[in-house]
Design an enzyme around this catalytic site. Structure first.
Site, PDB file in Angstrom:
ATOM      1  N   CYS A   1       0.859  -1.194   0.000  1.00 29.87           N
ATOM      2  CA  CYS A   1       0.000   0.000   0.000  1.00 29.87           C
ATOM      3  C   CYS A   1       0.891   1.238   0.000  1.00 29.87           C
ATOM      4  O   CYS A   1       1.754   1.377   0.866  1.00 29.87           O
ATOM      5  CB  CYS A   1      -0.937   0.007   1.206  1.00 29.87           C
ATOM      6  SG  CYS A   1      -2.079   1.416   1.132  1.00 29.87           S
TER       7      CYS A   1
ATOM      8  N   CYS B   1      -0.255   4.281   0.418  1.00 27.86           N
ATOM      9  CA  CYS B   1      -0.923   5.417   1.053  1.00 27.86           C
ATOM     10  C   CYS B   1      -0.092   5.957   2.218  1.00 27.86           C
ATOM     11  O   CYS B   1       0.853   5.322   2.670  1.00 27.86           O
ATOM     12  CB  CYS B   1      -2.348   5.057   1.472  1.00 27.86           C
ATOM     13  SG  CYS B   1      -2.568   4.461   3.150  1.00 27.86           S
TER      14      CYS B   1
ATOM     15  N   CYS C   1      -0.828   3.993   6.200  1.00 29.07           N
ATOM     16  CA  CYS C   1      -0.394   2.665   6.649  1.00 29.07           C
ATOM     17  C   CYS C   1       1.058   2.724   7.119  1.00 29.07           C
ATOM     18  O   CYS C   1       1.894   3.399   6.506  1.00 29.07           O
ATOM     19  CB  CYS C   1      -0.533   1.658   5.510  1.00 29.07           C
ATOM     20  SG  CYS C   1      -2.248   1.226   5.150  1.00 29.07           S
TER      21      CYS C   1
HETATM   22  N1  AHE Z   1      -4.096   9.357  -0.876  1.00 28.04           N
HETATM   23  C1  AHE Z   1      -4.447   9.003   0.487  1.00 28.04           C
HETATM   24  C2  AHE Z   1      -5.144   7.638   0.454  1.00 28.04           C
HETATM   25  C3  AHE Z   1      -5.403   7.087   1.835  1.00 28.04           C
HETATM   26  C4  AHE Z   1      -6.361   5.914   1.766  1.00 28.04           C
HETATM   27  O1  AHE Z   1      -7.519   6.093   1.319  1.00 28.04           O
HETATM   28  N2  AHE Z   1      -5.902   4.692   2.172  1.00 28.04           N
HETATM   29  C5  AHE Z   1      -6.793   3.539   2.023  1.00 28.04           C
HETATM   30  C6  AHE Z   1      -5.980   2.239   1.964  1.00 28.04           C
HETATM   31  S1  AHE Z   1      -5.226   1.666   3.428  1.00 28.04           S
HETATM   32  C7  AHE Z   1      -4.952  -0.024   3.142  1.00 28.04           C
HETATM   33  O2  AHE Z   1      -5.219  -0.508   1.933  1.00 28.04           O
HETATM   34  C8  AHE Z   1      -7.842   3.457   3.077  1.00 28.04           C
HETATM   35  O3  AHE Z   1      -8.740   2.668   2.974  1.00 28.04           O
HETATM   36  N3  AHE Z   1      -7.764   4.278   4.092  1.00 28.04           N
HETATM   37  C9  AHE Z   1      -8.744   4.348   5.158  1.00 28.04           C
HETATM   38  C10 AHE Z   1      -8.077   4.877   6.405  1.00 28.04           C
HETATM   39  O4  AHE Z   1      -6.869   5.102   6.366  1.00 28.04           O
HETATM   40  O5  AHE Z   1      -8.723   5.009   7.432  1.00 28.04           O
HETATM   41  C11 AHE Z   1      -3.191   8.947   1.345  1.00 28.04           C
HETATM   42  O6  AHE Z   1      -2.150   8.556   0.815  1.00 28.04           O
HETATM   43  O7  AHE Z   1      -3.259   9.286   2.528  1.00 28.04           O
HETATM   44 ZN    ZN Z   2      -2.726   2.141   3.175  1.00 28.96          ZN
END
Ligand code: AHE
Ligand code: ZN
Ligand code: ZN
Length: 185
Positions: A48, A50, A53
């Site tokens: 991931c 993002c 995480c």
């Molecule tokens: N561009 C943003 C995206 C963040 C995001 O939406 N992350 C997803 C994937 S996490 C695991 O697959 C998500 O579902 N987030 C929900 C949350 O974090 O609560 C960025 O990079 O921050």
């Molecule tokens: Zn993530």
């Protein structure tokens, strides 16, 4: 030098074992580690990109998979856990001392409610499902990576959100919530 994508994918991907049924995760404190016991292998394990995480320092991606929340128990030093962002969909429980995320739980109505998000690199056991795809790849640009770095060979199918299977699950949930009923699901 190419940036590290993640230690579990930089030098090729080791397949997991279909008979593996779980193990323990530990935070990275030198002592009094938080321990989480998983009575299940992970599913939908993925890289991931993002920003939310947990990822090891120097890596562009996190590796994160899901397990049923009933298969997750904190078996040592639970008092060191704190939720990183209580407003986020995924409530990531992190060690207050070393910062590692031990598990992420969804409490609100959501297609993935009932599944906890975990990082199998925090386990010494072998056999965890290998990463299946790379998601949120373009998110690494938001964190400062040059757009060209996105073209690095990840060795996995890349998506800017999640895999088609998971996106279909989310969309099915959304449709059902709005009252649509599908036959033969
Ligand atoms: N561009 C943003 C995206 C963040 C995001 O939406 N992350 C997803 C994937 S996490 C695991 O697959 C998500 O579902 N987030 C929900 C949350 O974090 O609560 C960025 O990079 O921050
Ligand atoms: Zn993530
Ligand atoms: Zn710790």
């Amino acid at each position: 030098m190419a940036p590290s994508l993640h230690p579990l994918i930089d030098n090729g991907i080791t397949p997991g074992s279909s008979s593996f049924s779980g193990g323990k995760l530990h935070c990275r404190c030198a002592s009094d580690q938080v321990e989480v016991t998983l009575n299940s292998n992970v599913a939908h394990n993925h890289a991931c990109g993002c920003s939310k995480c947990w990822k090891p320092s120097g890596s562009l991606f996190s590796i994160v998979g899901v397990v049923p929340r009933d298969a997750v128990s904190v078996t040592a030093n639970a008092s060191k856990l704190s939720i990183v962002d209580k407003e986020a969909t995924i409530q990531r429980n992190a060690c207050k001392d070393c910062g590692v995320h031990l598990f992420g739980r969804i409490e609100k109505d959501h297609p993935f409610k009932g599944l906890d998000f975990v990082h199998v690199e925090l386990s010494d056991e072998k056999g965890w499902q290998e990463p299946q795809f790379a998601g949120f790849v373009s998110s690494i640009i938001e964190q400062g990576s040059h757009p060209k770095e996105m073209d690095e060979a990840v060795g996995l199918q890349t998506y800017d959100v999640l895999s088609p299977v998971l996106m279909d699950l989310i969309s099915t949930f959304t449709a059902q919530k709005s009252g649509i009923r599908f036959a033969n699901l």
